[in-house]
Design an enzyme around this catalytic site. Structure first.
Site, PDB file in Angstrom:
ATOM      1  N   ASP A 241       0.848  -1.277  -0.136  1.00 64.59           N
ATOM      2  CA  ASP A 241      -0.139  -0.037   0.146  1.00 64.59           C
ATOM      3  C   ASP A 241       0.844   1.175  -0.046  1.00 64.59           C
ATOM      4  O   ASP A 241       0.313   2.505  -0.592  1.00 64.59           O
ATOM      5  CB  ASP A 241      -1.166  -0.068   1.193  1.00 64.59           C
ATOM      6  CG  ASP A 241      -2.088  -1.045   0.996  1.00 64.59           C
ATOM      7  OD1 ASP A 241      -1.779  -2.295   1.191  1.00 64.59           O
ATOM      8  OD2 ASP A 241      -3.191  -0.466   0.331  1.00 64.59           O
ATOM      9  N   LYS A 252      -1.457  -5.095   4.078  1.00 69.34           N
ATOM     10  CA  LYS A 252      -2.434  -5.617   4.735  1.00 69.34           C
ATOM     11  C   LYS A 252      -1.853  -5.949   6.283  1.00 69.34           C
ATOM     12  O   LYS A 252      -0.900  -6.850   6.351  1.00 69.34           O
ATOM     13  CB  LYS A 252      -3.146  -6.797   4.165  1.00 69.34           C
ATOM     14  CG  LYS A 252      -4.288  -7.541   4.894  1.00 69.34           C
ATOM     15  CD  LYS A 252      -5.303  -6.335   5.364  1.00 69.34           C
ATOM     16  CE  LYS A 252      -5.699  -5.553   4.662  1.00 69.34           C
ATOM     17  NZ  LYS A 252      -6.501  -4.180   5.007  1.00 69.34           N
TER      18      LYS A 252
HETATM   19  O1  MRU Z   1      -7.455  -3.175   2.954  1.00 67.74           O
HETATM   20  P1  MRU Z   1      -7.488  -3.470   1.426  1.00 67.74           P
HETATM   21  O2  MRU Z   1      -8.109  -4.605   1.156  1.00 67.74           O
HETATM   22  O3  MRU Z   1      -7.634  -2.363   0.524  1.00 67.74           O
HETATM   23  O4  MRU Z   1      -5.760  -3.876   1.439  1.00 67.74           O
HETATM   24  C1  MRU Z   1      -5.196  -4.332   0.164  1.00 67.74           C
HETATM   25  C2  MRU Z   1      -3.786  -4.703   0.325  1.00 67.74           C
HETATM   26  O5  MRU Z   1      -3.329  -4.505   1.438  1.00 67.74           O
HETATM   27  C3  MRU Z   1      -3.220  -5.084  -0.804  1.00 67.74           C
HETATM   28  O6  MRU Z   1      -2.266  -6.127  -0.552  1.00 67.74           O
HETATM   29  C4  MRU Z   1      -2.392  -3.662  -1.403  1.00 67.74           C
HETATM   30  O7  MRU Z   1      -3.399  -2.796  -1.502  1.00 67.74           O
HETATM   31  C5  MRU Z   1      -1.873  -4.195  -2.505  1.00 67.74           C
HETATM   32  S1  MRU Z   1      -2.545  -4.387  -3.849  1.00 67.74           S
HETATM   33  C6  MRU Z   1      -2.271  -4.701  -5.215  1.00 67.74           C
END
Ligand code: MRU
Length: 355
Positions: A241, A252
């Site tokens: 992220d 995550k």
């Molecule tokens: O809370 P989320 O579902 O938006 O979190 C998503 C993640 O942590 C993904 O691993 C990250 O955004 C990479 S997506 C290519």
């Protein structure tokens, strides 16, 4: 593998509407929401109808383009002021994924760069948003090609959360690498962490890999260490992220746990992410803002309370994996090895042509 006509397109623009796969309905149902009001688009990001760093950036870009069409303004100044307020609403939707802010900044730069009247700016905003969507798929495919070389025929790969087509416009980052290896003819077995509390691994990663007939086995988050000990995992690939200059990576919640156990078992731990996930303004991961989500995500499953009434709850949505636990970062420009600060800086710099 599904053919090119059948690729999952998570975010799209159709007849002046923003179309999103409703990820809260998966895996029970593949359904789409068609949004005509930018406020609904912002709400879809907040409530995670759409989620995943690149996907929310591209959705916000479309949301801004959609909002722009609805603004009645006599001059550039009034238009720009209103669009800036709308951009702020999108910025406030989720704090951790830097792709959201990056995409919004790109949209706002278009206004500055475009000569002409309000109609010209509105057209330029749509063009830019669609360009962002196209670039996302292209960079995922490039990332896939670079990353696939790291996987061997017969590998078992553990992933956490969903960094697939559903987290991007299409194809995916971490799952894009796996897809690309499979397209090269390698046999890859995927273990998907269920990813408490929202189960993106169990619901989304498992669903999306099944669509492509890529073998996938779901495991509870607590099972990964034991599988590693039994030599059942050859590599870990996750998305990101936000990546700080030194390579510290927010992803995550639970990703850090996986990185620690992979390090202990000497299993390579790869992060796959586009350059838009790197935040050059942050020297280390300590400065990355971590989203805290509602406690109901922890206390309830599918609307049913599973925790005692009144219990105290912590629910950070992301954690930061220190760079020293990361074997390599796979980007659309190539694979980056430690020390990441130097390597990322070099790759970011535009190529210089020798005289
Ligand atoms: O809370 P989320 O579902 O938006 O979190 C998503 C993640 O942590 C993904 O691993 C990250 O955004 C990479 S997506 C290519």
């Amino acid at each position: 593998m599904r053919g090119p006509d059948k690729v999952i397109q998570t975010v799209s623009w159709k007849n002046g509407r923003v179309m999103l796969i409703d990820q809260t309905a998966l895996p029970e149902r593949l359904s789409y929401v068609e949004l005509t009001d930018w406020r609904e688009v912002a709400q879809s990001i907040r409530t995670m109808v759409v989620r995943g760093a690149p996907a929310i950036g591209c959705t916000a870009a479309l949301g801004i383009a959609l909002a722009a069409r609805g603004i009645i303004a006599q001059n550039r100044e009034t238009f720009t002021k209103r669009i800036a307020q709308i951009a702020d609403t999108f910025r406030a939707a989720r704090p951790t994924a830097v792709n959201l802010f990056w995409a919004i900044d790109r949209m706002m730069n278009v206004i500055e760069k475009t000569d002409g009247n309000v109609v010209d700016i509105k057209d330029a905003l749509i063009t830019e948003a669609l360009e962002l969507l196209g670039e996302d798929i292209e960079s995922n495919r490039a990332m896939g090609r670079h990353g696939a070389a790291l996987l061997k025929d017969g590998d078992s790969v553990l992933t956490h959360c969903n960094a697939g087509a559903l987290a991007t416009v299409g194809y995916g980052t971490a799952l894009g690498v796996i897809r690309s290896a499979v397209e090269d003819g390698k046999h890859i077995q995927v273990y998907a962490d269920e990813t408490r509390p929202r189960f993106q691994g169990m619901k989304l990663t498992a669903w999306e890999l099944q669509q492509d007939n890529i073998p996938v086995t779901i495991i509870a988050d607590s099972m990964a260490a034991s599988l590693m000990k039994d030599s059942k995992i050859d590599a870990v690939i996750v998305g990101a992220d936000r990546i700080a200059r030194n390579g510290d990576t927010a992803n995550k919640i639970g990703t850090y746990n996986v990185a620690v156990i992979a390090h202990y078992h000497q299993i390579p731990f790869y992060v796959a992410a586009p350059f838009s996930t790197i935040d050059p303004s942050l020297p280390t991961g300590r400065q990355i803002p971590i989203e805290e989500r509602e406690s109901v995500e922890m206390t309830h499953v599918e609307g049913i309370r599973i925790a005692p009434e009144g219990v105290s709850v912590l629910n950070p949505a992301f954690d930061v994996t220190p760079a020293e636990l990361i074997t390599a970062i796979i980007t659309e420009r190539g694979v980056v090895m430690p020390p990441f600060d130097e390597a990322l800086e070099k790759m970011r710099a535009p190529a210089t042509v020798e005289a």
